[in-house]
Design an enzyme around this catalytic site. Structure first.
Site, PDB file in Angstrom:
ATOM      1  N   CYS A  61       0.763  -1.112  -0.021  1.00 55.95           N
ATOM      2  CA  CYS A  61      -0.109   0.153   0.168  1.00 55.95           C
ATOM      3  C   CYS A  61       0.797   1.336   0.008  1.00 55.95           C
ATOM      4  CB  CYS A  61      -0.852  -0.099   1.242  1.00 55.95           C
ATOM      5  SG  CYS A  61      -1.796   1.514   1.443  1.00 55.95           S
ATOM      6  N   CYS A  74       0.108   3.948   2.472  1.00 56.55           N
ATOM      7  CA  CYS A  74       0.193   3.500   4.065  1.00 56.55           C
ATOM      8  C   CYS A  74       1.530   4.143   4.448  1.00 56.55           C
ATOM      9  CB  CYS A  74       0.237   1.923   4.009  1.00 56.55           C
ATOM     10  SG  CYS A  74      -1.084   1.359   3.881  1.00 56.55           S
TER      11      CYS A  74
END
Length: 173
Positions: A96, A99
């Site tokens: 991700c 993230c």
């Protein structure tokens, strides 16, 4: 990305590693100081990078240790649910991109709120049962706990001030 030079930094020169010269695109971790590959046409980049005579000059890289600790399914109950200190948990996955931005913010918050707030990271791919228990359907998600109860949840990438205001609400409740 601002790179701090705190005592927990580890600095090394990436040119000492053989893999550093095979970088195909610029990144924030390996700033290219001799030219900007983005300004080159694709064909120019390919010939430049495949040329053994060409060497990218890379500036030294500083990597700071994370201030937020990893939490797993095994340590979840003791670290989060039984904690007497309020807890922030970021649910993330290794693939991700957003993230990574949240990691940096959580890292700063962990330093700013040391002693008042415990900050943890939980890899949702590795600890799926915990993610399912809290109905995590997408990442990044930040949950705030106090006395073992979920008090706040923040989905997606938000500015640091957004996280701070949620933390302050939990600390003052």
């Amino acid at each position: 990305m601002a790179i701090s030079s705190s005592s927990s930094s580890i600095c090394f020169n990436p040119t000492r590693f053989h893999t550093a010269r095979h970088i195909s695109s610029p990144s924030r971790l390996f700033p290219v100081t001799s030219f900007s590959p983005r300004s080159l046409r694709f064909s120019d980049r390919r010939s430049l990078l495949s040329s053994s005579a060409s060497r990218l000059r890379l500036s030294p890289l500083c990597v700071r240790d994370s201030r937020a600790a990893e939490v797993t399914q095994r340590s979840w109950e003791d670290s989060v649910l039984k904690s007497e200190t309020p807890v922030l948990v970021e649910f993330y996955t290794s693939w991700c991109g957003p993230c990574r931005m949240v990691h940096r913010i959580i890292d700063e918050i962990a330093g700013d709120y040391a002693g008042k707030l415990n900050c943890y990271l939980l890899n949702a791919d590795n600890d799926l049962p915990v993610a399912e228990e809290y109905e995590i359907k997408a990442v990044p998600v930040v949950l705030l706990f106090k006395n073992g109860e979920k008090r706040e949840s923040i989905m997606g990438t938000m500015p640091k001030e957004f996280y701070i205001s949620a933390i302050e609400r939990v600390l003052n409740s």
